[in-house]
Design an enzyme around this catalytic site. Sequence first.
Site, short mmCIF file in Angstrom:
data_model
loop_
_atom_site.label_atom_id
_atom_site.label_comp_id
_atom_site.label_asym_id
_atom_site.label_seq_id
_atom_site.Cartn_x
_atom_site.Cartn_y
_atom_site.Cartn_z
N ASP A 298 72.94 -28.12 -79.91
CA ASP A 298 73.74 -28.60 -81.04
C ASP A 298 73.85 -30.12 -81.00
O ASP A 298 73.62 -30.81 -82.00
CB ASP A 298 75.13 -27.96 -80.99
CG ASP A 298 76.06 -28.49 -82.08
OD1 ASP A 298 75.98 -27.99 -83.21
OD2 ASP A 298 76.86 -29.40 -81.78
N LYS B 259 72.58 -29.13 -89.45
CA LYS B 259 71.99 -30.14 -88.56
C LYS B 259 70.70 -29.64 -87.91
O LYS B 259 69.76 -30.41 -87.70
CB LYS B 259 72.98 -30.58 -87.48
CG LYS B 259 73.38 -29.53 -86.46
CD LYS B 259 74.78 -29.10 -86.68
CE LYS B 259 75.23 -28.02 -85.74
NZ LYS B 259 76.53 -27.45 -86.17
N GLY C 136 88.49 -19.58 -79.71
CA GLY C 136 87.60 -19.71 -80.85
C GLY C 136 86.83 -21.01 -80.89
O GLY C 136 86.13 -21.30 -81.86
N ARG D 13 76.35 -9.99 -97.52
CA ARG D 13 77.00 -8.70 -97.80
C ARG D 13 78.03 -8.90 -98.91
O ARG D 13 79.10 -9.49 -98.68
CB ARG D 13 77.66 -8.15 -96.54
CG ARG D 13 76.66 -7.83 -95.44
CD ARG D 13 77.33 -7.18 -94.24
NE ARG D 13 78.26 -8.09 -93.60
CZ ARG D 13 77.91 -8.99 -92.69
NH1 ARG D 13 76.64 -9.12 -92.34
NH2 ARG D 13 78.81 -9.77 -92.14
N VAL E 236 85.43 -37.11 -110.00
CA VAL E 236 84.02 -37.03 -110.38
C VAL E 236 83.80 -37.59 -111.78
O VAL E 236 82.84 -38.31 -112.04
CB VAL E 236 83.52 -35.58 -110.30
CG1 VAL E 236 82.14 -35.44 -110.93
CG2 VAL E 236 83.50 -35.10 -108.85
N LYS F 47 72.29 -33.29 -83.57
CA LYS F 47 73.13 -34.35 -84.12
C LYS F 47 72.65 -35.72 -83.68
O LYS F 47 72.69 -36.68 -84.46
CB LYS F 47 74.58 -34.11 -83.71
CG LYS F 47 75.18 -32.84 -84.31
CD LYS F 47 76.54 -32.52 -83.71
CE LYS F 47 77.11 -31.24 -84.33
NZ LYS F 47 78.39 -30.84 -83.71
#
Length: 446
Positions: free
Chosen positions: A219, A123, A205, A64, A51, A223
């Site tokens: 979804d 998105k 998962g 939380r 950077v 996109k």
Amino acid sequence: MTENSEPHKEKSLSVGEGQRPLKVALLGCGVVGTEVVRILTDQAEHLAARVGAPLEIAGIAVRRAGRARDIAVDPALITTDAQALVSRGDVDLVIEVIGGIEPARGLILTALEHGASVVTANKALLAEDGPTLFAAAEKYERDLYFEAAVAGAIPILRPLRESLAGDDVTRVMGIVNGTTNYILDKMDSTGAGFDEALEEAQALGYAEADPTADIEGFDAAAKAALLASLAFHTRVSIADVHREGITEVSATDIASAREMGCVVKFLAICELDEANDSVSARVYPAMIPLSHPLASVRDAYNAVFVESKAAGQLMFYGRGAGGAPTASAVLGDLVSAARNRLKGVPGVGESSYTQRAARPMGATRTRYHVSLDVADKAGVLAAVAHAFAEHDVSIQTVRQEGRGGDAQLVVVTHTATDAALSATVEALREMDIVREVSSVMRVEGD
């Protein structure tokens, strides 16, 4: 060794001398946010060198505060007041990975108003209300980057926005949802049914407990809207995207595709119609030939196939989801936004100068694979062929298999408008000789 040469020395990382740290606010510390923090911490020296200034976490907004996390975070950085965090005048960069429409939209607008550049993976928000966010970024002369919003770690948005800026992109077709690709891949490779493949995806998962956004195409549609907007320099919202999910894909469809030398994939397709100066965007399951590069994309991977006039055909492939891949895309955007911040200028923003119309799905041209259960008697094939001809749909191939008093016809059409093909299927359903239209699927990728 020459006379003036010196032994090789490892180059040290250098940061602009006296350069103040750029302060980064993080909204959300879930799977992706945790990986972002990990990279910012573990790669701090390297990121600073890239950077030109250190990147310092100014705060992390969560729902939380006391929740256990997979990475050690200074408790002083944790806050539940996201609004106050993005309103701070000393924050240079904001990363939004909380998702959803609100409060994400309000927080991003507040961050831009208070002088911060924004990196987001949202998105759904961009597809629904991108123009408002891009207008704010332009008004306050700040960056709004979103590489992570499409296909995870795959660098597709920046090439469309920058690398291909001097070219004319004509088509973008991709597998942009890992969950659906995993399900269809397992149905093809193991013979599993849809429900069984979905359960396996959830166990690993790859699919959420509520998989609706993935399997019903929401979804992928979001996109597709982003891809079409960047590829064709126009504003395409999720409302402009034709959407069909994969819940109706059967083992019979998978087997039929295999017999044709094809495989079923869930595709996002964005096309430019130069003759009508319009664009189309759609997501649905379709058969593609095994020879097409997208046919070999397996498991939960993503890939995007781009066609342009000068560059020709390009394909971008990689992991499309997960904490680390998505965080990689977020950090890539963060480095770019940080460099622009040091230069005092925003980077390449939204390109929507064309204002092309969205082409309705009915006017889009495609091919169909249609399976019919019909009466096995003379004249059936001629009657079915006549129904196609009446709607100006040309038949490419037809296959008939007898089964007692019934037969199965499998028809593959030439390219026609989707409206004509849909009308043909409806006419077939009304014919007495047709017991059932057992399967209808588009064919793409020729």
